[in-house]
Design an enzyme around this catalytic site. Structure first.
Site, PDB file in Angstrom:
ATOM      1  N   ASP A 271     -13.233 -13.767 -12.812  1.00 57.66           N
ATOM      2  CA  ASP A 271     -11.665 -14.074 -12.446  1.00 57.66           C
ATOM      3  C   ASP A 271     -10.934 -12.839 -13.126  1.00 57.66           C
ATOM      4  O   ASP A 271     -11.021 -12.328 -14.083  1.00 57.66           O
ATOM      5  CB  ASP A 271     -11.507 -15.067 -13.423  1.00 57.66           C
ATOM      6  CG  ASP A 271      -9.914 -15.609 -13.305  1.00 57.66           C
ATOM      7  OD1 ASP A 271      -9.161 -15.114 -12.677  1.00 57.66           O
ATOM      8  OD2 ASP A 271      -9.698 -16.424 -14.249  1.00 57.66           O
ATOM      9  N   GLY A 272     -10.210 -12.248 -11.918  1.00 61.51           N
ATOM     10  CA  GLY A 272      -9.031 -10.864 -12.510  1.00 61.51           C
ATOM     11  C   GLY A 272      -8.463 -11.201 -13.609  1.00 61.51           C
ATOM     12  O   GLY A 272      -7.811 -10.710 -14.361  1.00 61.51           O
TER      13      GLY A 272
ATOM     14  N   HIS B 216       0.815  -1.036  -0.062  1.00 69.84           N
ATOM     15  CA  HIS B 216      -0.014   0.017   0.004  1.00 69.84           C
ATOM     16  C   HIS B 216       0.953   1.332   0.028  1.00 69.84           C
ATOM     17  O   HIS B 216       0.486   2.133  -0.661  1.00 69.84           O
ATOM     18  CB  HIS B 216      -1.007  -0.084   1.019  1.00 69.84           C
ATOM     19  CG  HIS B 216      -2.001  -1.263   1.040  1.00 69.84           C
ATOM     20  ND1 HIS B 216      -2.699  -1.756   1.948  1.00 69.84           N
ATOM     21  CD2 HIS B 216      -2.756  -1.597  -0.258  1.00 69.84           C
ATOM     22  CE1 HIS B 216      -3.473  -2.642   1.719  1.00 69.84           C
ATOM     23  NE2 HIS B 216      -3.387  -2.751   0.338  1.00 69.84           N
TER      24      HIS B 216
ATOM     25  N   GLU C 183     -13.216  -9.408  -7.795  1.00 72.87           N
ATOM     26  CA  GLU C 183     -13.027 -10.258  -6.652  1.00 72.87           C
ATOM     27  C   GLU C 183     -13.965 -11.532  -6.807  1.00 72.87           C
ATOM     28  O   GLU C 183     -15.416 -11.612  -7.088  1.00 72.87           O
ATOM     29  CB  GLU C 183     -13.603  -9.643  -5.369  1.00 72.87           C
ATOM     30  CG  GLU C 183     -13.515 -10.327  -4.020  1.00 72.87           C
ATOM     31  CD  GLU C 183     -12.349 -11.154  -3.625  1.00 72.87           C
ATOM     32  OE1 GLU C 183     -11.216 -10.331  -3.694  1.00 72.87           O
ATOM     33  OE2 GLU C 183     -12.484 -12.491  -3.493  1.00 72.87           O
TER      34      GLU C 183
ATOM     35  N   ASP D 244      -2.849  -8.734  -7.580  1.00 75.35           N
ATOM     36  CA  ASP D 244      -2.456  -8.853  -6.073  1.00 75.35           C
ATOM     37  C   ASP D 244      -3.301 -10.126  -5.362  1.00 75.35           C
ATOM     38  O   ASP D 244      -4.079 -10.247  -4.680  1.00 75.35           O
ATOM     39  CB  ASP D 244      -2.887  -7.748  -5.138  1.00 75.35           C
ATOM     40  CG  ASP D 244      -2.733  -7.993  -3.522  1.00 75.35           C
ATOM     41  OD1 ASP D 244      -1.625  -8.847  -3.465  1.00 75.35           O
ATOM     42  OD2 ASP D 244      -3.381  -7.445  -2.848  1.00 75.35           O
TER      43      ASP D 244
ATOM     44  N   HIS E 100      -7.743  -8.490  -8.030  1.00 72.91           N
ATOM     45  CA  HIS E 100      -7.822  -9.044  -6.866  1.00 72.91           C
ATOM     46  C   HIS E 100      -8.058  -8.036  -5.650  1.00 72.91           C
ATOM     47  O   HIS E 100      -7.027  -7.684  -5.043  1.00 72.91           O
ATOM     48  CB  HIS E 100      -6.646  -9.915  -6.557  1.00 72.91           C
ATOM     49  CG  HIS E 100      -6.347 -10.940  -7.497  1.00 72.91           C
ATOM     50  ND1 HIS E 100      -5.702 -10.593  -8.830  1.00 72.91           N
ATOM     51  CD2 HIS E 100      -6.652 -12.356  -7.486  1.00 72.91           C
ATOM     52  CE1 HIS E 100      -5.774 -11.862  -9.631  1.00 72.91           C
ATOM     53  NE2 HIS E 100      -6.061 -12.984  -9.035  1.00 72.91           N
TER      54      HIS E 100
ATOM     55  N   SER F 193      -6.939  -2.234  -0.835  1.00 74.75           N
ATOM     56  CA  SER F 193      -6.484  -1.486  -2.107  1.00 74.75           C
ATOM     57  C   SER F 193      -7.720  -0.812  -2.581  1.00 74.75           C
ATOM     58  O   SER F 193      -7.424   0.367  -2.990  1.00 74.75           O
ATOM     59  CB  SER F 193      -5.588  -2.360  -3.062  1.00 74.75           C
ATOM     60  OG  SER F 193      -6.642  -3.489  -3.309  1.00 74.75           O
TER      61      SER F 193
HETATM   62  N1  SAM Z   1      -5.716  -6.134  -3.265  1.00 76.47           N
HETATM   63  C1  SAM Z   1      -6.257  -6.254  -1.732  1.00 76.47           C
HETATM   64  C2  SAM Z   1      -5.756  -5.294  -0.853  1.00 76.47           C
HETATM   65  O1  SAM Z   1      -4.507  -4.776  -1.066  1.00 76.47           O
HETATM   66  O2  SAM Z   1      -6.274  -4.831   0.068  1.00 76.47           O
HETATM   67  C3  SAM Z   1      -6.110  -7.784  -1.117  1.00 76.47           C
HETATM   68  C4  SAM Z   1      -6.394  -8.745  -2.088  1.00 76.47           C
HETATM   69  S1  SAM Z   1      -5.984 -10.646  -1.467  1.00 76.47           S
HETATM   70  C5  SAM Z   1      -4.410 -10.652  -1.260  1.00 76.47           C
HETATM   71  C6  SAM Z   1      -6.539 -11.350  -3.005  1.00 76.47           C
HETATM   72  C7  SAM Z   1      -8.004 -11.715  -3.165  1.00 76.47           C
HETATM   73  O3  SAM Z   1      -8.168 -12.350  -4.458  1.00 76.47           O
HETATM   74  C8  SAM Z   1      -8.800 -12.489  -2.115  1.00 76.47           C
HETATM   75  O4  SAM Z   1      -9.766 -11.638  -1.680  1.00 76.47           O
HETATM   76  C9  SAM Z   1      -9.278 -13.581  -2.994  1.00 76.47           C
HETATM   77  O5  SAM Z   1     -10.361 -14.029  -2.663  1.00 76.47           O
HETATM   78  C10 SAM Z   1      -9.367 -13.022  -4.391  1.00 76.47           C
HETATM   79  N2  SAM Z   1      -9.072 -13.986  -5.625  1.00 76.47           N
HETATM   80  C11 SAM Z   1      -8.452 -14.888  -5.577  1.00 76.47           C
HETATM   81  N3  SAM Z   1      -8.552 -15.505  -6.974  1.00 76.47           N
HETATM   82  C12 SAM Z   1      -9.206 -14.825  -7.732  1.00 76.47           C
HETATM   83  C13 SAM Z   1      -9.372 -14.522  -9.085  1.00 76.47           C
HETATM   84  N4  SAM Z   1      -8.819 -15.383  -9.971  1.00 76.47           N
HETATM   85  N5  SAM Z   1     -10.112 -13.363  -9.503  1.00 76.47           N
HETATM   86  C14 SAM Z   1     -10.329 -12.507  -8.448  1.00 76.47           C
HETATM   87  N6  SAM Z   1     -10.244 -12.562  -7.353  1.00 76.47           N
HETATM   88  C15 SAM Z   1      -9.647 -13.563  -6.868  1.00 76.47           C
END
Ligand code: SAM
Length: 299
Positions: free
Chosen positions: A151-152, A19, A123, A172, A42, A105
């Protein structure tokens, strides 16, 4: 389905690194008037309570943002600019002081964006996506923010390039599954092909696993081959060695010891800011003599 929930980790040392870099990058990109699109592949739940059940259980923020806050109060000298700015942004969510609320984020980004900028949030976890939806709804930001339960890796490139041709992509993932490392590379390679001038910021864990070790090396190769500048910053807070208790023979995994941020097309202002901030991060968040930081750049 995935078991990773960012609420357990919110405000830990990896979030401090990620961050701080995110804020310093956005501050620079937002100096230009033209609209910026931020794509968060993500997103997580968006906002976290550090005194809530999840964060309280793991206590990771105590060794991250909370430690930095108490260190900052006690410090004889001011914090480097990028760290002070990070704490300032966290402080904006906690007008009474402390860090009971921790912005993820999506909230950090929205807080800094102007009305004409856009935010695209991906997400996939059903519970986190629901929480994210509810948290974002409270901002009443209308069409400025889109939340996508998709799916991101697979879908985020549809927003590239944005109409203004200015974007920051934060990638992320939780790296819960080994294939995430390869998917990051595939995603970044595809995104760069569509939009070569975007700024890309990728977080990854530094853990004893070949895929994690290879990721920054492969991202460097990818950037260099594409003729793009890059920056790689790491923060280590403790040894990654598994500790064995002499009496019981029980083994203890140390938890996440280190992480890195890899940026493609980083702002030129980022390196000097991080050169000043990273050693302080390592010093203030370090848990043993292995605490360290590094920064390199190229292209
Ligand atoms: N970026 C956030 C932050 O900095 O506050 C934290 C994100 S966390 C490390 C990763 C997130 O990605 C989780 O909430 C998880 O559920 C989600 N996730 C996992 N695989 C994913 C995908 N293929 N596409 C989107 N989200 C996904």
């Amino acid at each position: 389905m995935f078991s990773y929930r960012h609420a357990f980790h919110a405000g830990n040392h990896a979030d401090v690194l990620k961050h701080t870099v995110l804020i310093a990058t956005l501050d620079h990109l937002l100096e230009k008037e033209a609209a910026l699109t931020v794509v968060d592949t993500h997103a997580g739940a968006g906002l976290y309570r550090l005194d809530g059940d999840y964060a309280g259980t793991s206590g990771e923020a105590a060794e991250g943002v909370l430690r930095l806050l108490s260190e900052a109060k006690a410090a004889a000298t001011p914090l480097p600019d990028a760290l002070a700015r990070y704490l300032e942004v966290v402080g904006d969510f906690n007008p009474k002081g402390g860090a009971r609320i921790y912005p993820g984020s999506p909230f950090i980004t929205h807080h800094l964006l102007r009305e004409h900028d856009k935010l695209k949030l991906f997400e996939l976890h059903p519970t986190d996506a629901r929480t994210l939806d509810a948290n974002i709804a409270q901002l009443e930001a209308g069409r400025q923010i889109a939340v996508l339960r998709e799916d991101g890796f697979g879908s985020a490139t549809k927003f590239l390039p944005p109409p203004s041709r200015r974007a920051l992509v934060l990638c992320d993932p939780s790296y819960e599954i080994k294939s995430d490392y390869a998917r990051v590379l595939e995603f970044v390679a595809g995104a760069l092909k569509r939009f070569a001038t975007g700024t890309y910021a990728i977080w990854y864990p530094i853990i004893p696993r070949p895929e994690a070790h290879d990721l920054p090396r492969r991202l460097k190769t990818l950037s260099t081959k594409a003729g793009k500048s890059w920056l790689h910053a790491t923060l280590t807070v403790k040894s990654s060695k598994i500790v064995t208790d002499a009496a019981s023979g029980a083994t203890h995994r140390p938890g996440l010891p280190a992480s890195g941020m890899f940026l493609i097309n980083p702002p030129y202002t980022l390196k000097p800011l991080l050169e000043a901030a990273l050693p302080q991060m390592a010093q203030r968040l370090g848990q043993d003599r292995h605490a360290a930081s590094s920064i390199e750049s190229g292209g």
